[in-house]
Write an enzyme that holds these catalytic residues in place. Sequence first.
Site, PDB file in Angstrom:
ATOM      1  N   ASP A   1      -5.878   0.675   7.719  1.00 38.70           N
ATOM      2  CA  ASP A   1      -5.488   0.437   6.473  1.00 38.70           C
ATOM      3  C   ASP A   1      -6.220  -1.038   6.067  1.00 38.70           C
ATOM      4  O   ASP A   1      -6.225  -1.149   4.788  1.00 38.70           O
ATOM      5  CB  ASP A   1      -4.004   0.213   6.214  1.00 38.70           C
ATOM      6  CG  ASP A   1      -3.536   1.768   6.369  1.00 38.70           C
ATOM      7  OD1 ASP A   1      -4.041   2.927   6.166  1.00 38.70           O
ATOM      8  OD2 ASP A   1      -2.048   1.650   6.583  1.00 38.70           O
TER       9      ASP A   1
ATOM     10  N   LYS B   1       0.834  -1.037  -0.121  1.00 34.54           N
ATOM     11  CA  LYS B   1       0.001   0.148   0.188  1.00 34.54           C
ATOM     12  C   LYS B   1       0.897   1.399  -0.068  1.00 34.54           C
ATOM     13  O   LYS B   1       1.655   1.136   0.804  1.00 34.54           O
ATOM     14  CB  LYS B   1      -0.994   0.045   1.210  1.00 34.54           C
ATOM     15  CG  LYS B   1      -1.682   1.102   1.838  1.00 34.54           C
ATOM     16  CD  LYS B   1      -1.513   1.755   2.896  1.00 34.54           C
ATOM     17  CE  LYS B   1      -0.230   2.234   3.451  1.00 34.54           C
ATOM     18  NZ  LYS B   1      -0.187   3.054   4.542  1.00 34.54           N
TER      19      LYS B   1
HETATM   20  C1  LIG Z   1      -0.685   5.995   8.329  1.00 34.57           C
HETATM   21  C2  LIG Z   1      -1.705   4.797   7.858  1.00 34.57           C
HETATM   22  O1  LIG Z   1      -0.988   3.892   7.311  1.00 34.57           O
HETATM   23  C3  LIG Z   1      -2.211   5.781   6.367  1.00 34.57           C
HETATM   24  O2  LIG Z   1      -2.803   4.890   5.622  1.00 34.57           O
HETATM   25  C4  LIG Z   1      -2.781   4.564   8.632  1.00 34.57           C
HETATM   26  O3  LIG Z   1      -3.386   5.935   8.995  1.00 34.57           O
HETATM   27  C5  LIG Z   1      -2.360   3.833   9.733  1.00 34.57           C
HETATM   28  O4  LIG Z   1      -3.089   2.637   9.403  1.00 34.57           O
HETATM   29  P1  LIG Z   1      -2.756   1.214  10.392  1.00 34.57           P
HETATM   30  O5  LIG Z   1      -1.395   1.335  10.672  1.00 34.57           O
HETATM   31  O6  LIG Z   1      -3.554   0.268   9.841  1.00 34.57           O
HETATM   32  O7  LIG Z   1      -3.409   2.025  11.653  1.00 34.57           O
HETATM   33  P2  LIG Z   1      -3.604   0.936  13.140  1.00 34.57           P
HETATM   34  O8  LIG Z   1      -3.130   0.092  13.252  1.00 34.57           O
HETATM   35  O9  LIG Z   1      -5.115   1.070  13.295  1.00 34.57           O
HETATM   36  O10 LIG Z   1      -3.327   2.168  14.402  1.00 34.57           O
HETATM   37  C6  LIG Z   1      -1.906   2.308  14.723  1.00 34.57           C
HETATM   38  C7  LIG Z   1      -1.726   3.496  15.385  1.00 34.57           C
HETATM   39  O11 LIG Z   1      -1.620   4.644  14.645  1.00 34.57           O
HETATM   40  C8  LIG Z   1      -2.374   5.799  15.152  1.00 34.57           C
HETATM   41  N1  LIG Z   1      -3.393   6.122  14.223  1.00 34.57           N
HETATM   42  C9  LIG Z   1      -3.726   5.229  13.220  1.00 34.57           C
HETATM   43  C10 LIG Z   1      -4.925   5.849  12.251  1.00 34.57           C
HETATM   44  C11 LIG Z   1      -5.605   6.826  12.408  1.00 34.57           C
HETATM   45  N2  LIG Z   1      -6.381   7.482  11.592  1.00 34.57           N
HETATM   46  N3  LIG Z   1      -4.978   7.819  13.394  1.00 34.57           N
HETATM   47  C12 LIG Z   1      -4.106   7.353  14.241  1.00 34.57           C
HETATM   48  O12 LIG Z   1      -3.556   8.167  15.111  1.00 34.57           O
HETATM   49  C13 LIG Z   1      -3.009   5.082  16.547  1.00 34.57           C
HETATM   50  O13 LIG Z   1      -2.014   5.793  17.342  1.00 34.57           O
HETATM   51  C14 LIG Z   1      -2.952   3.913  16.479  1.00 34.57           C
HETATM   52  O14 LIG Z   1      -2.715   3.157  17.710  1.00 34.57           O
HETATM   53  N1  LIG Z   2       1.759 -10.225   9.079  1.00 37.94           N
HETATM   54  C1  LIG Z   2       2.527  -8.901   9.416  1.00 37.94           C
HETATM   55  N2  LIG Z   2       3.291  -8.135   8.676  1.00 37.94           N
HETATM   56  C2  LIG Z   2       3.918  -7.237   9.103  1.00 37.94           C
HETATM   57  N3  LIG Z   2       3.637  -6.662  10.377  1.00 37.94           N
HETATM   58  C3  LIG Z   2       3.039  -7.368  11.284  1.00 37.94           C
HETATM   59  C4  LIG Z   2       2.337  -8.566  10.704  1.00 37.94           C
HETATM   60  N4  LIG Z   2       1.750  -8.815  11.745  1.00 37.94           N
HETATM   61  C5  LIG Z   2       1.839  -8.365  12.785  1.00 37.94           C
HETATM   62  N5  LIG Z   2       2.630  -7.298  12.612  1.00 37.94           N
HETATM   63  C6  LIG Z   2       3.173  -6.120  13.411  1.00 37.94           C
HETATM   64  O1  LIG Z   2       2.334  -4.875  13.046  1.00 37.94           O
HETATM   65  C7  LIG Z   2       3.177  -3.738  13.191  1.00 37.94           C
HETATM   66  C8  LIG Z   2       3.051  -2.848  12.010  1.00 37.94           C
HETATM   67  O2  LIG Z   2       3.585  -3.522  10.870  1.00 37.94           O
HETATM   68  P1  LIG Z   2       3.192  -3.200   9.291  1.00 37.94           P
HETATM   69  O3  LIG Z   2       4.363  -3.386   8.490  1.00 37.94           O
HETATM   70  O4  LIG Z   2       1.861  -3.391   9.001  1.00 37.94           O
HETATM   71  O5  LIG Z   2       3.261  -1.436   9.578  1.00 37.94           O
HETATM   72  P2  LIG Z   2       3.437  -0.260   8.376  1.00 37.94           P
HETATM   73  O6  LIG Z   2       3.939  -0.672   7.173  1.00 37.94           O
HETATM   74  O7  LIG Z   2       3.898   0.952   9.081  1.00 37.94           O
HETATM   75  O8  LIG Z   2       1.981  -0.133   7.993  1.00 37.94           O
HETATM   76  P3  LIG Z   2       1.022   1.522   7.894  1.00 37.94           P
HETATM   77  O9  LIG Z   2       1.538   1.763   6.457  1.00 37.94           O
HETATM   78  O10 LIG Z   2      -0.229   1.017   8.032  1.00 37.94           O
HETATM   79  O11 LIG Z   2       1.731   2.376   9.013  1.00 37.94           O
HETATM   80  C9  LIG Z   2       4.481  -4.311  13.403  1.00 37.94           C
HETATM   81  O12 LIG Z   2       4.867  -3.872  14.500  1.00 37.94           O
HETATM   82  C10 LIG Z   2       4.742  -5.877  13.408  1.00 37.94           C
HETATM   83  O13 LIG Z   2       5.072  -6.488  14.352  1.00 37.94           O
END
Ligand SMILES: C[C@](O)(CO)[C@H](O)COP(=O)(O)OP(=O)(O)OC[C@H]1O[C@@H](n2ccc(N)nc2=O)[C@H](O)[C@@H]1O
Ligand SMILES: Nc1ncnc2c1ncn2[C@@H]1O[C@H](COP(=O)(O)OP(=O)(O)OP(=O)(O)O)[C@@H](O)[C@H]1O
Length: 270
Positions: free
Chosen positions: A130, A10
């Site tokens: 997401d 993504k």
């Molecule tokens: C940054 C993005 O990846 C953009 O697409 C998303 O907004 C985050 O998506 P995500 O990682 O699936 O988020 P979540 O796992 O639901 O949230 C992780 C943490 O990000 C923060 N969070 C997330 C989404 C949002 N709209 N506001 C937030 O403040 C919160 O502290 C939350 O505890």
């Molecule tokens: N299958 C998985 N792949 C990646 N991370 C995972 C998975 N399962 C659990 N996690 C946990 O989820 C957290 C976020 O990882 P991820 O790679 O999805 O984040 P990200 O790329 O920052 O996502 P975003 O774009 O939503 O911010 C990590 O701390 C990881 O330990």
Amino acid sequence: MHLTQTAYAKINLALHVRARKENGYHELETLFAFVDAGDRLVAHGSNEDRFSVTGEFAGALTNPFDNIVMQALFTLPRPDGLAITLEKNLPVAAGLGGGSADAGAIFRMVRDGYGLPDDWRVRAAKLGADVPACVESETCVGRGIGTELEPVENDLAGMAVLLVNPRVALSTGPVFAKWGGGDDGPLPQGTAKDIFINGINGLEEPAVTLCPIVADILEQLRVTRPMAARMSGSGATCFALYNSDEERDMASQHIAAIRPDWWQMRGHLR
Ligand SMILES: C[C@](O)(CO)[C@H](O)COP(=O)(O)OP(=O)(O)OC[C@H]1O[C@@H](n2ccc(N)nc2=O)[C@H](O)[C@@H]1O
Ligand SMILES: Nc1ncnc2c1ncn2[C@@H]1O[C@H](COP(=O)(O)OP(=O)(O)OP(=O)(O)O)[C@@H](O)[C@H]1O
């Protein structure tokens, strides 16, 4: 039963943070897009659910029991178990929604194998903001906390894309916590290209505060004269779009020559 899926990386072509909510989450407007490459998932019918991980970034996922793949499986009713192998090609905590993309791939597998429950969107949103977008993995606008999806005219499909990550993990929560407040304003109007060209990523500034190397990646990507370069999600991965594969591949070689330690992925926008 034998099912395979790609968990498409993504990217947020634009991400405008509008306000902080009382529960700590943030109201935002984002243009989601997906690269035609990412993690790979294979599923076989099994007497119980099983999970194993291979691939370059398997070592970053230490506890299989809290993996979002298993959480996605548990939330979806099925008549049989599934044994899943995840090839973890995407860096973890990278702004590429890697875990969300894996969950989205599980939803598509279950949809293809058995069908999804009517309330699958609610179940997806409970796994992460997401995840609903990652189920369809098509370019769309996300509002609310990112879970309210709207279609958009996708005039960027097929564009060459280069992803660059410094191999530094950056968790999403701390980046939102560093966001300076205020309001990034609404997304620009128009097609996906209009929104991308005229939009911003409001999390770039807080991400650079926590992880200054993001600014170096953006600078090096801009040297390669892309259509535009931007950080994805909460970082630290940055991406650039190019008009041809040749331009993208030359950019990739430039970056590899100066920073062979940075992770790269090449692909096209879906
Ligand atoms: C940054 C993005 O990846 C953009 O697409 C998303 O907004 C985050 O998506 P995500 O990682 O699936 O988020 P979540 O796992 O639901 O949230 C992780 C943490 O990000 C923060 N969070 C997330 C989404 C949002 N709209 N506001 C937030 O403040 C919160 O502290 C939350 O505890
Ligand atoms: N299958 C998985 N792949 C990646 N991370 C995972 C998975 N399962 C659990 N996690 C946990 O989820 C957290 C976020 O990882 P991820 O790679 O999805 O984040 P990200 O790329 O920052 O996502 P975003 O774009 O939503 O911010 C990590 O701390 C990881 O330990």
